[in-house]
Design an enzyme around this catalytic site. Structure first.
Site, PDB file in Angstrom:
ATOM      1  N   GLU A 119       0.820  -1.212   0.000  1.00 57.13           N
ATOM      2  CA  GLU A 119       0.000   0.000   0.000  1.00 57.13           C
ATOM      3  C   GLU A 119       0.846   1.250   0.000  1.00 57.13           C
ATOM      4  OE1 GLU A 119      -3.487  -1.764   2.884  1.00 57.13           O
ATOM      5  OE2 GLU A 119      -2.487   0.092   3.396  1.00 57.13           O
ATOM      6  N   CYS A 132      -2.505  -2.116  14.664  1.00 62.12           N
ATOM      7  CA  CYS A 132      -2.121  -1.870  13.275  1.00 62.12           C
ATOM      8  C   CYS A 132      -2.562  -3.018  12.370  1.00 62.12           C
ATOM      9  CB  CYS A 132      -0.603  -1.706  13.222  1.00 62.12           C
ATOM     10  SG  CYS A 132       0.062  -1.613  11.553  1.00 62.12           S
ATOM     11  N   CYS A 152      -3.125   2.289   8.177  1.00 58.90           N
ATOM     12  CA  CYS A 152      -2.041   1.484   7.652  1.00 58.90           C
ATOM     13  C   CYS A 152      -2.429   0.005   7.546  1.00 58.90           C
ATOM     14  CB  CYS A 152      -0.878   1.693   8.631  1.00 58.90           C
ATOM     15  SG  CYS A 152       0.463   0.566   8.541  1.00 58.90           S
ATOM     16  N   GLU A 176       8.451  -2.059   8.897  1.00 60.08           N
ATOM     17  CA  GLU A 176       9.343  -1.360   9.812  1.00 60.08           C
ATOM     18  C   GLU A 176      10.632  -1.031   9.046  1.00 60.08           C
ATOM     19  OE1 GLU A 176       9.647   0.241  12.629  1.00 60.08           O
ATOM     20  OE2 GLU A 176      11.788   0.325  12.241  1.00 60.08           O
TER      21      GLU A 176
HETATM   22  N1  SAH Z   1       6.607   0.644  11.273  1.00 57.19           N
HETATM   23  C1  SAH Z   1       6.816   2.040  11.346  1.00 57.19           C
HETATM   24  C2  SAH Z   1       6.277   2.826  10.174  1.00 57.19           C
HETATM   25  C3  SAH Z   1       4.978   2.397   9.604  1.00 57.19           C
HETATM   26  S1  SAH Z   1       3.560   2.530  10.654  1.00 57.19           S
HETATM   27  C4  SAH Z   1       6.265   2.579  12.625  1.00 57.19           C
HETATM   28  O1  SAH Z   1       5.555   1.879  13.333  1.00 57.19           O
HETATM   29  O2  SAH Z   1       6.583   3.732  12.931  1.00 57.19           O
HETATM   30  C5  SAH Z   1       3.145   4.239  10.385  1.00 57.19           C
HETATM   31  C6  SAH Z   1       2.428   4.919  11.545  1.00 57.19           C
HETATM   32  O3  SAH Z   1       1.031   4.551  11.552  1.00 57.19           O
HETATM   33  C7  SAH Z   1       3.003   4.546  12.889  1.00 57.19           C
HETATM   34  O4  SAH Z   1       3.177   5.672  13.720  1.00 57.19           O
HETATM   35  C8  SAH Z   1       1.923   3.630  13.396  1.00 57.19           C
HETATM   36  O5  SAH Z   1       1.998   3.500  14.757  1.00 57.19           O
HETATM   37  C9  SAH Z   1       0.659   4.298  12.883  1.00 57.19           C
HETATM   38  N2  SAH Z   1      -0.544   3.462  12.946  1.00 57.19           N
HETATM   39  C10 SAH Z   1      -0.683   2.178  12.657  1.00 57.19           C
HETATM   40  N3  SAH Z   1      -1.944   1.757  12.855  1.00 57.19           N
HETATM   41  C11 SAH Z   1      -2.634   2.832  13.301  1.00 57.19           C
HETATM   42  C12 SAH Z   1      -3.992   3.053  13.703  1.00 57.19           C
HETATM   43  N4  SAH Z   1      -4.886   2.065  13.700  1.00 57.19           N
HETATM   44  N5  SAH Z   1      -4.341   4.297  14.091  1.00 57.19           N
HETATM   45  C13 SAH Z   1      -3.424   5.312  14.097  1.00 57.19           C
HETATM   46  N6  SAH Z   1      -2.141   5.166  13.751  1.00 57.19           N
HETATM   47  C14 SAH Z   1      -1.744   3.938  13.360  1.00 57.19           C
HETATM   48 FE1  SF4 Z   2       3.860  -1.715  14.227  1.00 55.30          FE
HETATM   49 FE2  SF4 Z   2       4.608   0.011  12.276  1.00 55.30          FE
HETATM   50 FE3  SF4 Z   2       4.773  -2.661  11.907  1.00 55.30          FE
HETATM   51 FE4  SF4 Z   2       2.375  -1.513  12.021  1.00 55.30          FE
HETATM   52  S1  SF4 Z   2       3.916  -1.167  10.464  1.00 55.30           S
HETATM   53  S2  SF4 Z   2       3.012  -3.452  13.054  1.00 55.30           S
HETATM   54  S3  SF4 Z   2       2.746   0.118  13.525  1.00 55.30           S
HETATM   55  S4  SF4 Z   2       5.905  -1.453  13.433  1.00 55.30           S
END
Ligand code: SAH
Ligand code: SF4
Length: 356
Positions: A102, A129, A343, A170
């Site tokens: 995505e 997430c 996400c 990540e």
């Molecule tokens: N893995 C990395 C980058 C991708 S996630 C990380 O975790 O930072 C991108 C952002 O979306 C992160 O800050 C994550 O915590 C947030 N995110 C994921 N699911 C979410 C949700 N249901 N509501 C709000 N933010 C969310």
């Molecule tokens: Fe956690 Fe970022 Fe991975 Fe989603 S994408 S599982 S928020 S580390």
């Protein structure tokens, strides 16, 4: 924890999109080509988004044929696109080997920010997430990240001005490819996006924070904190259970003192979980004396999850108290709320993956 996966070779179909700049240089050296040839190829791949080697008209035909016989040159195709009333567009892209990822385009004030994925899926398993619920499929190659930005910009008909590694995956579990992608995006031979307009968001892998602090470019760092209470964070983010909050905080302090740059802390507010006064005090404590910016994000509910955003008054309370204590804070405006904006949601729905 994800090390064995991150060393997995990329599928053959990723081809030249799996190479960094040095990889393209050594490939050209192997063919006895002059040094400028590598830059030409990079310009074709990322400055002009060539769809085949045939387009590279200033590259000798013999070399083009050899490259075509050895390394596929895939380009993503749009499998699904959702357009929000606010202009946000979310895409599901199909890659060379059939994997899907995505990405999101956010046009705003004459600028265009693209949110791209660094992995297909994610091994970190964050409870809130959608991506975390389906596990890791594979790492992406550097070129597969750059191409996401390109596809979105072409679809929206504008130049990308900002790119954020905040899609699926990540980034620091796929560090080398992510850095190579940021460099192609930054390069005058690539997308020419200023380094400060390129942001990498991590769940807090301190080894990556330390490495990033030593890179010469001024890329921007965002850290997903989500709770400054150890037990809450461990529950929300099981993949980083082994990294205590004090360790994360000290690596941020070291990053700030060696780079002079201000990272942002992402904090997705989830009703009844991390929006209490105890959590707010812990967050204040974490931020005191740290040159950071806090982004408060009302959680986006995920299919099958328990998470819900708090009442707006709670979000306001967090923002006001942080600001009162001198911590720069913004409430991130919800974009694309009428599409599968969180996400991993689009991929989850399209692949029929269960969120349980
Ligand atoms: N893995 C990395 C980058 C991708 S996630 C990380 O975790 O930072 C991108 C952002 O979306 C992160 O800050 C994550 O915590 C947030 N995110 C994921 N699911 C979410 C949700 N249901 N509501 C709000 N933010 C969310
Ligand atoms: Fe956690 Fe970022 Fe991975 Fe989603 S994408 S599982 S928020 S580390």
């Amino acid at each position: 924890m994800t090390d064995s996966r991150t060393r997995d070779p990329l599928p053959e179909a990723v081809g030249i999109k799996g190479l960094d700049a040095a990889g393209i240089e050594s490939l050209m050296a192997e063919y006895g080509e002059p040094r400028y040839r590598a830059r030409q190829v990079v310009r074709w791949l990322y400055g002009r988004a060539a769809r085949s080697y045939d387009e590279m008209t200033d590259v000798p035909a013999g070399l083009r044929a050899r490259l075509a016989g050895r390394l596929p040159l895939p380009f993503p195709r749009i499998i699904e696109r959702q357009v929000s009333r606010d202009g946000t567009r979310k895409y599901l892209l199909g890659l060379g080997d059939g994997t899907s990822v995505e990405c999101v385009g956010l046009p705003h004030d004459g600028r265009l920010t693209v949110c791209f994925s660094t992995q297909a899926g994610c091994a970190m398993g964050c409870s809130f997430c959608a991506t975390g619920k389906s596990g890791l499929t594979r790492n992406l190659g550097a070129g597969e990240m750059v191409d996401q930005v390109r596809v979105v910009a072409e679809d929206l008909g504008g130049r990308p001005t900002n790119a954020v590694a905040m899609g699926q995956g990540e980034p620091f579990a796929n560090y080398d490819a992510t850095l190579a992608a940021l460099r192609f995006m930054n390069s005058p031979d690539g997308l020419e996006i200023g380094a400060r307009h390129l942001t990498v968001s991590t769940c807090g892998l301190v080894s990556g924070i330390e490495r990033l602090s030593r890179e010469p470019e001024q890329f921007t760092l965002a850290v997903s904190l989500h709770s400054a209470v150890q037990t809450t964070r461990d529950r929300l983010m099981p993949g980083v259970r082994g990294i205590p909050l004090e360790r994360l905080r000290s690596s941020l302090a070291a990053y700030i003192s060696s780079t002079g740059r201000r990272p942002s802390l992402e904090y997705a507010l989830i009703a009844g979980i991390n929006d209490t006064d105890v959590e707010l005090d812990a967050l204040l404590g974490f931020c005191q004396g740290l040159l950071v910016h806090v982004n408060l994000i009302p959680a986006n509910p995920v299919t099958g999850g328990f998470e819900a955003p708090p009442a707006p008054s709670r979000v306001q309370r967090f923002a006001e108290k942080l600001l009162d204590h001198g911590v720069p804070t913004t409430i991130r405006a919800e974009r694309g709320a009428d599409i599968d904006a969180a996400c991993g949601q689009l991929r989850q729905r399209a692949t029929g993956a269960r969120a349980d």
